[in-house]
Design an enzyme around this catalytic site. Structure first.
Site, PDB file in Angstrom:
ATOM      1  N   ARG A  48       3.191   8.191  -0.978  1.00 15.66           N
ATOM      2  CA  ARG A  48       3.255  10.143  -1.481  1.00 15.66           C
ATOM      3  C   ARG A  48       4.891   9.942  -2.454  1.00 15.66           C
ATOM      4  O   ARG A  48       4.636  10.225  -3.869  1.00 15.66           O
ATOM      5  CB  ARG A  48       3.109  10.643  -0.595  1.00 15.66           C
ATOM      6  CG  ARG A  48       1.790  10.898  -0.596  1.00 15.66           C
ATOM      7  CD  ARG A  48       2.183  12.435   0.089  1.00 15.66           C
ATOM      8  NE  ARG A  48       0.443  12.595   0.401  1.00 15.66           N
ATOM      9  CZ  ARG A  48      -0.443  12.437   1.796  1.00 15.66           C
ATOM     10  NH1 ARG A  48       0.426  12.290   2.951  1.00 15.66           N
ATOM     11  NH2 ARG A  48      -1.572  12.357   1.905  1.00 15.66           N
ATOM     12  N   THR A  77      -8.509  -2.232   4.911  1.00 16.34           N
ATOM     13  CA  THR A  77      -7.732  -1.207   5.878  1.00 16.34           C
ATOM     14  C   THR A  77      -9.227  -1.074   6.628  1.00 16.34           C
ATOM     15  O   THR A  77     -10.220  -1.271   6.428  1.00 16.34           O
ATOM     16  CB  THR A  77      -8.016  -0.498   4.235  1.00 16.34           C
ATOM     17  OG1 THR A  77      -7.518  -0.206   3.702  1.00 16.34           O
ATOM     18  CG2 THR A  77      -8.679   1.147   4.815  1.00 16.34           C
ATOM     19  N   GLN A 115      -4.529  -5.153  -1.267  1.00 19.25           N
ATOM     20  CA  GLN A 115      -4.761  -4.083   0.603  1.00 19.25           C
ATOM     21  C   GLN A 115      -6.953  -4.121  -0.418  1.00 19.25           C
ATOM     22  O   GLN A 115      -7.212  -4.288  -1.514  1.00 19.25           O
ATOM     23  CB  GLN A 115      -4.848  -2.628  -0.456  1.00 19.25           C
ATOM     24  CG  GLN A 115      -6.476  -1.578   0.641  1.00 19.25           C
ATOM     25  CD  GLN A 115      -7.053  -0.899  -0.356  1.00 19.25           C
ATOM     26  OE1 GLN A 115      -7.437  -0.996  -0.953  1.00 19.25           O
ATOM     27  NE2 GLN A 115      -7.893  -0.432   0.854  1.00 19.25           N
ATOM     28  N   SER A 137      -3.652  -1.485  -4.627  1.00 19.36           N
ATOM     29  CA  SER A 137      -4.919  -0.861  -4.067  1.00 19.36           C
ATOM     30  C   SER A 137      -6.126  -1.145  -5.133  1.00 19.36           C
ATOM     31  O   SER A 137      -5.963  -1.603  -6.188  1.00 19.36           O
ATOM     32  CB  SER A 137      -4.313   1.385  -3.748  1.00 19.36           C
ATOM     33  OG  SER A 137      -6.099   1.012  -4.051  1.00 19.36           O
ATOM     34  N   LYS A 147      -4.421  -2.686   8.228  1.00 18.99           N
ATOM     35  CA  LYS A 147      -3.799  -1.884   7.749  1.00 18.99           C
ATOM     36  C   LYS A 147      -4.827  -0.025   9.043  1.00 18.99           C
ATOM     37  O   LYS A 147      -6.117  -0.152   8.602  1.00 18.99           O
ATOM     38  CB  LYS A 147      -3.880  -1.197   6.359  1.00 18.99           C
ATOM     39  CG  LYS A 147      -3.143   0.123   5.988  1.00 18.99           C
ATOM     40  CD  LYS A 147      -2.679   0.185   4.658  1.00 18.99           C
ATOM     41  CE  LYS A 147      -1.667   0.761   4.309  1.00 18.99           C
ATOM     42  NZ  LYS A 147      -2.983   2.516   4.313  1.00 18.99           N
ATOM     43  N   GLY A 168      -4.334   4.411  -4.295  1.00 19.31           N
ATOM     44  CA  GLY A 168      -4.991   4.420  -5.822  1.00 19.31           C
ATOM     45  C   GLY A 168      -4.698   5.638  -6.692  1.00 19.31           C
ATOM     46  O   GLY A 168      -4.010   6.437  -6.719  1.00 19.31           O
ATOM     47  N   SER A 225      -1.093   3.446  11.068  1.00 16.04           N
ATOM     48  CA  SER A 225      -1.256   3.926   9.930  1.00 16.04           C
ATOM     49  C   SER A 225      -2.445   4.517  10.593  1.00 16.04           C
ATOM     50  O   SER A 225      -3.476   4.622  10.661  1.00 16.04           O
ATOM     51  CB  SER A 225      -1.649   3.316   8.667  1.00 16.04           C
ATOM     52  OG  SER A 225      -1.971   4.181   7.891  1.00 16.04           O
ATOM     53  N   GLY A 278       4.799   9.494   6.338  1.00 16.09           N
ATOM     54  CA  GLY A 278       5.787  10.758   7.087  1.00 16.09           C
ATOM     55  C   GLY A 278       7.124  10.363   6.456  1.00 16.09           C
ATOM     56  O   GLY A 278       8.065  11.372   6.850  1.00 16.09           O
ATOM     57  N   ILE A 279       7.236   9.101   5.911  1.00 16.93           N
ATOM     58  CA  ILE A 279       8.688   8.544   5.678  1.00 16.93           C
ATOM     59  C   ILE A 279       9.270   9.510   4.285  1.00 16.93           C
ATOM     60  O   ILE A 279       8.760   9.012   3.853  1.00 16.93           O
ATOM     61  CB  ILE A 279       8.635   6.866   5.553  1.00 16.93           C
ATOM     62  CG1 ILE A 279       8.321   6.490   6.971  1.00 16.93           C
ATOM     63  CG2 ILE A 279      10.177   6.697   5.417  1.00 16.93           C
ATOM     64  CD1 ILE A 279       7.724   4.859   6.835  1.00 16.93           C
ATOM     65  N   ARG A 280      10.496  10.109   4.728  1.00 17.46           N
ATOM     66  CA  ARG A 280      10.491  10.518   3.920  1.00 17.46           C
ATOM     67  C   ARG A 280      12.565  10.682   3.589  1.00 17.46           C
ATOM     68  O   ARG A 280      13.002  11.023   2.527  1.00 17.46           O
ATOM     69  CB  ARG A 280      10.244  12.758   3.963  1.00 17.46           C
ATOM     70  CG  ARG A 280       9.409  12.130   3.696  1.00 17.46           C
ATOM     71  CD  ARG A 280       8.309  12.411   2.453  1.00 17.46           C
ATOM     72  NE  ARG A 280       7.545  12.198   2.526  1.00 17.46           N
ATOM     73  CZ  ARG A 280       5.696  11.878   3.016  1.00 17.46           C
ATOM     74  NH1 ARG A 280       6.576  10.161   2.973  1.00 17.46           N
ATOM     75  NH2 ARG A 280       4.798  12.127   2.443  1.00 17.46           N
ATOM     76  N   TYR A 292     -10.993  -3.187   1.673  1.00 18.44           N
ATOM     77  CA  TYR A 292     -12.358  -2.446   2.057  1.00 18.44           C
ATOM     78  C   TYR A 292     -12.857  -3.107   2.332  1.00 18.44           C
ATOM     79  O   TYR A 292     -13.279  -4.673   1.637  1.00 18.44           O
ATOM     80  CB  TYR A 292     -12.940  -1.478   0.709  1.00 18.44           C
ATOM     81  CG  TYR A 292     -11.235  -0.461   1.104  1.00 18.44           C
ATOM     82  CD1 TYR A 292     -10.971   0.510   2.337  1.00 18.44           C
ATOM     83  CD2 TYR A 292     -11.015   0.173  -0.469  1.00 18.44           C
ATOM     84  CE1 TYR A 292     -10.763   1.561   1.701  1.00 18.44           C
ATOM     85  CE2 TYR A 292     -10.506   1.305  -0.720  1.00 18.44           C
ATOM     86  CZ  TYR A 292     -10.089   2.332   0.120  1.00 18.44           C
ATOM     87  OH  TYR A 292      -9.440   2.824  -0.197  1.00 18.44           O
ATOM     88  N   HIS A 331      -3.464   6.285   7.907  1.00 14.52           N
ATOM     89  CA  HIS A 331      -3.749   6.769   6.030  1.00 14.52           C
ATOM     90  C   HIS A 331      -3.065   8.042   5.797  1.00 14.52           C
ATOM     91  O   HIS A 331      -3.616   8.453   4.620  1.00 14.52           O
ATOM     92  CB  HIS A 331      -5.132   6.529   6.068  1.00 14.52           C
ATOM     93  CG  HIS A 331      -5.877   6.356   5.121  1.00 14.52           C
ATOM     94  ND1 HIS A 331      -6.440   4.828   4.978  1.00 14.52           N
ATOM     95  CD2 HIS A 331      -6.563   6.738   3.459  1.00 14.52           C
ATOM     96  CE1 HIS A 331      -7.184   5.101   3.688  1.00 14.52           C
ATOM     97  NE2 HIS A 331      -7.147   5.590   2.619  1.00 14.52           N
TER      98      HIS A 331
END
Length: 322
Positions: free
Chosen positions: A313, A162, A134, A109, A234, A82, A256, A291-293, A136, A258
């Site tokens: 991110r 989610t 996505q 989102s 998710k 979002g 996940s 955490g995938i970079r 809620y 989150h």
């Protein structure tokens, strides 16, 4: 750091962090409470090593995978995240265009700053692209229905429900500074104007619509009755919940936590992936985020049982420096 010197996701994060206002930077980069999980998500990948085999013909390696009715270029998609308008005025429109350009799928989102209609159109003007919506569990079921119907009409292929957010995660920096999105940003999918958003704290705004009485028995059959889109869950971290998703006929799960933004001190997603993939036994699709970079990280996730990886991110940092 000049953008032409960005050669890694760490460089991208550093460059974006210099540009973004502190409140935006902290909102994007931080996790819940002591931020144990947000850091361990990435650290988990460093525990594993790649053992290569040599003298293999890789000249015709094919990285495509089938997903939502089409082949995507490689097993990476962009997570629903979002408030992308805080990173760049075009926000989700720019993300959709980039995903279309590189042949991957995008999650939209419920907190998007542009409508699902605008987002899907922006991508498809570049190249064919598939989106997922996505969602809620909401107190206002009629509004939830409208989101679902708009997403399906706009061409979305799946609902990502989610499941790990009965309440909003406790994020100390947001509490200390009373985080509020910048004026001028709306939530068109939530049918909230900027003025309405400014009248509540971020936490109160979430509490006002989110339904903490959600359950498997209530949500999945109801969604099935409303849409032909695929239904994915998710926020799963346990083999038991993978089994439950299978029992309810879900199409896939995203392993996940989150991004470490909900319940702190949950395990890194990569650490729970093997057990979740083992119980799935090919009966349901297993994807992962958190955490995938790097390409190495994607390789490790695939080796441990995931079909596809989703990132959030890095996309936000890319928007900030574009």
């Amino acid at each position: 750091m000049a953008t032409d010197k960005i050669v890694s996701i760490a460089d991208l994060q550093a460059a974006a962090s210099k540009i973004l206002p502190s409140s935006t930077r902290e909102f994007f980069n931080s996790g819940a409470t002591d931020q144990v999980t947000v850091h361990e998500n990435s650290a988990a990948y460093r525990k594993y090593r790649i053992l290569p085999r040599v003298l293999k013909d890789v000249s015709n390696v094919n990285t495509t995978i089938p997903l939502f009715g089409r082949d995507i270029a490689f097993p990476l998609c962009v997570s629903p995240a979002g408030l992308q308008g805080m990173a760049h005025p075009d926000g989700e429109l720019a993300t959709s265009r980039a995903c279309a350009k590189y042949g991957i799928n995008m999650g939209v989102s419920s907190y998007a700053n542009h409508s699902v209609e605008q987002i899907t159109t922006a991508g498809n003007e570049v190249a064919p692209i598939h989106h997922v919506m996505q969602l809620y569990s909401m107190k206002d079921r009629e509004k939830e229905k409208r989101i679902i119907r708009r997403a399906e009409a706009a061409g979305c292929k799946a609902i990502f429900l989610t499941a790990d957010s009965p309440v909003l995660g406790v994020r100390y920096n947001e509490v200390r500074k009373t985080f509020q999105p910048p004026a001028g940003l709306a939530y068109p999918m939530m049918e909230k104007t900027s003025e309405q958003i400014q009248q509540q704290s971020h936490d109160d705004g979430f509490k006002s619509f989110n339904d903490d009485s959600h359950s498997w028995a209530r949500e999945i059959p109801w969604l099935r009755s409303l849409t032909k889109m695929e239904i994915w869950i998710k926020g799963i971290l346990t083999p038991e919940d993978v089994e439950t998703a299978i029992e309810y006929g879900c199409d896939g799960v995203i392993i996940s936590n989150h991004g470490g933004r909900q319940l702190d001190e949950t395990p890194a997603t990569l650490d729970v992936l093997p057990a979740c993939a083992k119980v799935a036994r090919g009966r349901i699709r297993i994807h992962i985020d958190g955490g995938i970079r790097s390409g190495n990280d994607i390789f490790k996730a695939l080796a441990l049982g995931a079909e596809c990886c989703w990132v959030g991110r890095p996309m936000l940092w890319g928007l900030a420096v574009s």
